[in-house]
Structure formats: structure tokens, C-alpha cells
Design an enzyme around this catalytic site. Structure first.
Site, PDB file in Angstrom:
ATOM      1  N   GLU A  13      99.674  34.351  51.106  1.00 29.80           N
ATOM      2  CA  GLU A  13     100.375  33.446  51.558  1.00 29.80           C
ATOM      3  C   GLU A  13     101.004  33.395  52.596  1.00 29.80           C
ATOM      4  O   GLU A  13     101.594  33.836  52.864  1.00 29.80           O
ATOM      5  CB  GLU A  13     101.120  33.072  50.168  1.00 29.80           C
ATOM      6  CG  GLU A  13     102.576  31.434  50.947  1.00 29.80           C
ATOM      7  CD  GLU A  13     103.534  31.682  50.995  1.00 29.80           C
ATOM      8  OE1 GLU A  13     103.928  30.785  50.008  1.00 29.80           O
ATOM      9  OE2 GLU A  13     104.747  32.930  50.038  1.00 29.80           O
ATOM     10  N   ASP A  62     102.906  37.557  49.650  1.00 31.54           N
ATOM     11  CA  ASP A  62     104.022  36.254  50.015  1.00 31.54           C
ATOM     12  C   ASP A  62     104.437  35.787  51.251  1.00 31.54           C
ATOM     13  O   ASP A  62     104.802  37.678  51.711  1.00 31.54           O
ATOM     14  CB  ASP A  62     105.856  36.569  49.102  1.00 31.54           C
ATOM     15  CG  ASP A  62     106.192  35.678  48.757  1.00 31.54           C
ATOM     16  OD1 ASP A  62     106.334  34.008  48.891  1.00 31.54           O
ATOM     17  OD2 ASP A  62     107.868  35.609  49.413  1.00 31.54           O
ATOM     18  N   ASP A 109     102.553  39.643  42.557  1.00 30.34           N
ATOM     19  CA  ASP A 109     103.179  39.632  43.239  1.00 30.34           C
ATOM     20  C   ASP A 109     104.384  40.274  44.591  1.00 30.34           C
ATOM     21  O   ASP A 109     104.330  41.519  44.053  1.00 30.34           O
ATOM     22  CB  ASP A 109     104.275  38.386  43.430  1.00 30.34           C
ATOM     23  CG  ASP A 109     104.036  36.463  43.733  1.00 30.34           C
ATOM     24  OD1 ASP A 109     103.839  36.699  45.483  1.00 30.34           O
ATOM     25  OD2 ASP A 109     103.964  35.906  43.045  1.00 30.34           O
ATOM     26  N   HIS A 121     104.093  27.329  42.787  1.00 28.66           N
ATOM     27  CA  HIS A 121     106.276  27.704  41.873  1.00 28.66           C
ATOM     28  C   HIS A 121     106.488  26.987  43.621  1.00 28.66           C
ATOM     29  O   HIS A 121     107.763  26.654  43.003  1.00 28.66           O
ATOM     30  CB  HIS A 121     106.618  28.874  41.793  1.00 28.66           C
ATOM     31  CG  HIS A 121     106.107  30.160  42.519  1.00 28.66           C
ATOM     32  ND1 HIS A 121     104.570  29.926  43.340  1.00 28.66           N
ATOM     33  CD2 HIS A 121     107.320  30.190  43.983  1.00 28.66           C
ATOM     34  CE1 HIS A 121     104.882  31.238  44.770  1.00 28.66           C
ATOM     35  NE2 HIS A 121     106.744  31.347  44.508  1.00 28.66           N
ATOM     36  N   ASP A 122     106.354  26.943  43.775  1.00 26.28           N
ATOM     37  CA  ASP A 122     106.794  26.152  45.203  1.00 26.28           C
ATOM     38  C   ASP A 122     106.863  24.379  45.175  1.00 26.28           C
ATOM     39  O   ASP A 122     107.093  24.706  47.032  1.00 26.28           O
ATOM     40  CB  ASP A 122     106.991  26.994  46.521  1.00 26.28           C
ATOM     41  CG  ASP A 122     106.797  28.163  46.919  1.00 26.28           C
ATOM     42  OD1 ASP A 122     108.136  28.627  46.377  1.00 26.28           O
ATOM     43  OD2 ASP A 122     106.534  29.289  47.581  1.00 26.28           O
TER      44      ASP A 122
END
Length: 578
Positions: free
Chosen positions: A273, A214, A105, A346-347
Site C-alpha cells: 500500500e 500497510d 496485513d 477498509h479505508d
């Protein structure tokens, strides 16, 4: 396609499946209640049996954990909570030994305010050598510094409140589109970009196989930093038009590709993302001739069940909206670019609770249906840890059960505004990111086999019934259904290469589409009943008595038209057209 530019459908990741690991909640090897790298290494055989190709690790870098690791204080080390660089190297080697790849990430829109870059930027003052590594501005003219309204503009943080924090020492504000402890980097400064590129090359030299980036489409800001429109009843303005896919975003991503990935001896994976990205922008980002990214995460379909009050304003999903959204992305990137396919991460809350039915009667079947629909689309599927077990939302009963900064800030803000506490809690119970972060459910023991200590967030009590140990022993489990779906992606070229055609787009219960691969003359028909009631459908011509490829209910009769689908039934049929 120009020479030396591979079509996305011909790349190794086109028929791969990615598995996201949230290390804090995956497996704890030292009984401190927090998952770690050694715990992941000890569970690799489980992931190998599932059949996934790529592991994506949420951040394991040193961090104060204001946002659970997405606030990084050192890009080139491992947080002691998770282990050491030696532990990471052992994990990476073990992943590669099993024929899998590992993606890190990458969080470079912002750092932690405890990163050495930011402390130098802050402590050096307005004339310091690293001041311009972050985005600093003086108070509004004529306003008292540090008072409400004195911020350089009216933007709201994604985590509630203003997007600016005043630094008394230097007399200026710094921008943070997320937490005040996550100051935004200034990508307009070439020294910042070069430092990031060096860091990325360092991880690639260590052997990682790519990056999930991210909020990477937020890195380019309109240098004027204008005020945003203030929605009715809101205190702050929307800055999104001025930094979502900002003015130099494609320049910066293309430069990153050239400086980090171009000419690398291994074919790496890059996933961006991108909240707020449009189909048209995504085509540019993922067009292989432009040499930017391999795929993007878009958020359109996970916002369809939100009301005008935002993510915690829960509304029922309309299946026609989901079909319209996913269908638009399938068509939009069908000729150029590539889709990432996900319902969970995870969000996001747990998909079986969100788009399925997590009641005992329909939980397993609806979990399998959701997997069927997602994995049969064109693109690369992403499985979030526990999704392959049908893990559900947690039964949070009070604000004390939550750990996530977004949820806690929202509760504090809404409480101050006088919102009914029950309404606040109901929204959090359905949509909090903590739903995805409860520990992985390995077995039926006290803490689900996640830890021998006290977990950092409570285990879902349903782990006594829903856990990996039980599902590995049950050939009809959600786990083994995922395993079969993943194997199909490896063996059926039509799933990778076939075109996509939505059927019955206006039907409120039926999700149906076909995939067709002209090269092999293979066609698939996907039928899914998104309801708890039986559903009778007319089949497209020629599908009667076709072969069944996979189904979440054992097929007891040939496919005929009209055909009745049982509640939450999904089935995929296969035929040869030439």
C-alpha cells in the site's frame, strides 16, 4: 525477461481475485459484537462459492485498537478479541483445504505505543539500547518542551494535529505520522529491519501465503526531518515530500525481498500500500527483475472526488478524470510491472454510493457496472467484503454514530475551528472510513446475521433488503454477477494477458475500452454508461453482431452501431481477430 524471473502475467496471482476481510465486522461467532476468526472460518463456503482465490485479513494481532488494529502491540500472536493462534491455524488450514490462499496485513511503518519495542525505547531513555528503534528528537532549540511549536519539525499527522508527541520522562519527542499511539519505527536501524524480517519468516513458516504491507512506502524518512510547506490556512506543514518514497525505500524493500521471500519454496504474494506513489515509482517497485514487490496499491483514483480541503471536502467525480487516471496506470504498467485493481477497502467509502447510484432504481445495476469496469482492466482485482452485495454507505445522523479515529479527530479539529457542524457531518457521511466498517450483511434479521449480541458499530438498516441470503437465492443478484465476473477471469486469458486501449477518453458518461490478446487472437469490447440516462454511442468498426460475454442487463438485441445503452448499463463483447 531474465532467466528465473517470471513475468507478472505468468504468475499465479495474475488471474486471481483477492477478497479483503475486515475481521471486526465480518462475522461474530461468540456474540460479543465483534467479528472473529471462528466467524470467518464458518463463512468460508460462502467465499468459496463466490470463487475468490485469496483472502486478505486486516490485522488480527494484539492491539489497544486506537486505530482498530493497525496499532500492533505484538506481531506474533492473535488478539483475544479475534481468538487464538489455534483459531488462526484452523482458519488457515480450512482456507487451504478449499484451494484458497491467505495473506496477512503487515503494519511495520509503526507499532502501537504499547508494543514491547516501544516501551523499551521510551523507558530506557536517550541512552537506552532500543532508543534508536524509533525516531526521537529533542525540542526545537530555544523552545519550551511540550509547548506548541516546540516539536522537532512542523509535520502534520495523517490523523490531524502534530506528528510529534512529547515524552516528559525522557525529555524528547517521538515521531508518529499517524496516531500518537502509533510511533514510527526507525528503519535506518538494521536491528529493526532484522527483527521485522524474522517476524515475517515466522508467519510464512506458519503457512501464510504473503503480505499486504500497510503504508510501506513511508518507512524511509529524510534523516534531516526538514519542515514541510504549510498550506494556506493550515496550522501544520506537509511532511510527505520527506517520507513518501523516501531516500532508501527501494533499498529496504529489496532487502526485505532478499531476506524473506527469495528462494522460498512457495510463490508468495506481496502487495505494497503506497499513498502518493507515482506510476514511475510503481514501475520500479513492481518490475520483477528488481525483486521488490508484486504489485502496489496507489491512491490517485480515490482522490479524484476530493476538493482542496482534503478527503472530507466532497466534490462530484468527473468520469473523464477517472478514465485518465486508470488509463494512465494501465499504460504505465502495461509493459513492466503489475496493477492492483480496487475501488473499495477498509479505508474507502462504499463504491456504489461514491461512484455509482445507490438509489433503489439503479443500485444493483450500477454496482454491477462498477464491477464490470474494474474487473476487465489488466491487473489483480480486490473485492472488499460486502462489495459483492452492493453494500452502500451508512445513514450516519450524528457524530455519536462514528467510531473511526480519523473521523473523530477531524470532527474535533473542525469544530474547534468553528466549521459549520452540518458541513462537518456531511463530509463524514460521504467519506468516513466507518462506511466500509459497518457489519457484513448476511441476512435480514435484527443485526444482519453478523452477531447475536450488540454490534460494535451499527448495522446499516438497509440490510433487510440487501443481504447475502437473499442474493444467494437470486440468480440475477449482484453476488452472482460478481461470481460470473470472477469465473471469467479464470477462463479468459485475454483478461489477464491482453493489452488495454481506452476509447472515447473525453466522453463524460461513457467508459469504453478494448482488451486484445495477440496470442489467442481474442479481443474484448467493454461499454459502460456511467449515468442515469440512456446513451447512444457509435461502435468501433467490426463489433456489430459480436458475441456478448457478460452484461448487467439481459441482451435483447444484437449490438449495432449506433447503439443505445440503458441507464447504468454495462456490457462486454468478445470477438476473434485472427
Amino acid at each position: 525477461m531474465p532467466e528465473n524471473v517470471a513475468s507478472p502475467a505468468d504468475s499465479w496471482w495474475s488471474n486471481a481475485v483477492v477478497y479483503q476481510i475486515y475481521p471486526r465486522s465480518f462475522a461474530d461467532s461468540n456474540a460479543d459484537g465483534i467479528g472473529d476468526l471462528q466467524g470467518i472460518t464458518e463463512r468460508l463456503d460462502y467465499l468459496s462459492e463466490l470463487g475468490v482465490d485469496v483472502l486478505w485479513l486486516s490485522p488480527v494481532y494484539p492491539s489497544p485498537h486506537d486505530d482498530n488494529g493497525y496499532d500492533i502491540s505484538d506481531y506474533q500472536n492473535i488478539d483475544p478479541l479475534f481468538g487464538t493462534l489455534a483459531d488462526f491455524d484452523r482458519l488457515l488450514a480450512s482456507v487451504h483445504e478449499r484451494g484458497m490462499k491467505l495473506v496477512m496485513d503487515l503494519v511495520v511503518n509503526h507499532t502501537s505505543d504499547e508494543h514491547a519495542w516501544f516501551t523499551a525505547s521510551r523507558d530506557g531513555g536517550p541512552d537506552g539500547p532500543r532508543r534508536d528503534w524509533y525516531i526521537w528528537r529533542p525540542p526545537r532549540e530555544g523552545m519550551e518542551p511540550g509547548t506548541p511549536g516546540a516539536e522537532p519539525n512542523n509535520w502534520e499527522s495523517w490523523f490531524s494535529g502534530p506528528a510529534w508527541t512529547f515524552d516528559e520522562t525522557s525529555g524528547e519527542y517521538y515521531l508518529h505520522t499517524f496516531s500518537r499511539k502509533q510511533p514510527d519505527l526507525n528503519w535506518d536501524n538494521p536491528e529493526v529491519r532484522q527483527a521485522i524480517h524474522r517476524m515475517m519468516r515466522w508467519w510464512l513458516e506458519r503457512g501464510v501465503d504473503g503480505f499486504r504491507m500497510d503504508v510501506i512506502n513511508l518507512i524511509s524518512k529524510d534523516p534531516a526531518l526538514p519542515d514541510g510547506i504549510v498550506p494556506e490556512g493550515a496550522r501544520y506543514g506537509l511532511g510527505h515530500p520527506y517520507y513518501v518514497c523516501g531516500p532508501r525505500i527501494h533499498d529496504y524493500i529489496a532487502e526485505m525481498h532478499h531476506e524473506v521471500f527469495a528462494g522460498h519454496p512457495r510463490r508468495l504474494l506481496t502487495v505494497g500500500e503506497m499513498p502518493g506513489v507515482t506510476v514511475e515509482e510503481a514501475k520500479l517497485f513492481t518490475d520483477p527483475t528488481r525483486r521488490e514487490l508484486d504489485m502496489v496499491f496507489q491512491f490517485e483514483h480515490v482522490g479524484l472526488d476530493q476538493g482542496p480541503g482534503g478527503k472530507f471536502d466532497v466534490r462530484p467525480l468527473k468520469l473523464t478524470d477517472l478514465k485518465a487516471s486508470l488509463g494512465r496506470w494501465q499504460t504505465g504498467l502495461g509493459e513492466t510491472g503489475w496493477n492492483s485493481l480496487y475501488f473499495s477497502n477498509h479505508d474507502q467509502p462504499r463504491v456504489v454510493s461514491r461512484f455509482g447510484d445507490d438509489s433503489p432504481a439503479h443500485r444493483n445495476r450500477s454496482a454491477k457496472l462498477l464491477a464490470t469496469v474494474l474487473h476487465l482492466h489488466r491487473g489483480t482485482p480486490f473485492v472488499y467484503q460486502g462489495e459483492e452485495l452492493g453494500m452502500a454507505n451508512a445513514p450516519f445522523t450524528s457524530i455519536d454514530d462514528f467510531r473511526d479515529i480519523e473521523s473523530l479527530n477531524y470532527h474535533r479539529e473542525q469544530t474547534a475551528l468553528g466549521t459549520d457542524p452540518a458541513t462537518i457531518l456531511e463530509g463524514l457521511r460521504h467519506r468516513s472510513r466507518d462506511n466500509a466498517r459497518t457489519p457484513m450483511q448476511w441476512d435480514a434479521t435484527e443485526h444482519a446475521g453478523f452477531t447475536a449480541g450488540t454490534p460494535w458499530i451499527a448495522v446499516n438498516p438497509d440490510h433487510t433488503d440487501v443481504n447475502a441470503k437473499a442474493q444467494l437465492a437470486d440468480p440475477d443478484s449482484v453476488f452472482h454477477y460478481y461470481r460470473r465476473l470472477i469465473a471469467l477471469r479464470h477462463t479468459e486469458p485475454v483478461i489477464t494477458h491482453g493489452d488495454f486501449r481506452m476509447l472515447h477518453p473525453d466522453h463524460e458518461q461513457l467508459y469504453a475500452f478494448t482488451r486484445h490478446d495477440a496470442a489467442t487472437g481474442t479481443e474484448l469490447l467493454v461499454l459502460a454508461n456511467f449515468s442515469g440516462a440512456g446513451l447512444t454511442v457509435d461502435l468501433p468498426h467490426g463489433w456489430e453482431h459480436s458475441d456478448i460475454l457478460i452484461a448487467n442487463i439481459p441482451a435483447t438485441a444484437p449490438l449495432t452501431s449506433p447503439h443505445t445503452l440503458q441507464p447504468w448499463e454495462a456490457r462486454v463483447h468478445r470477438r476473434t481477430t485472427s
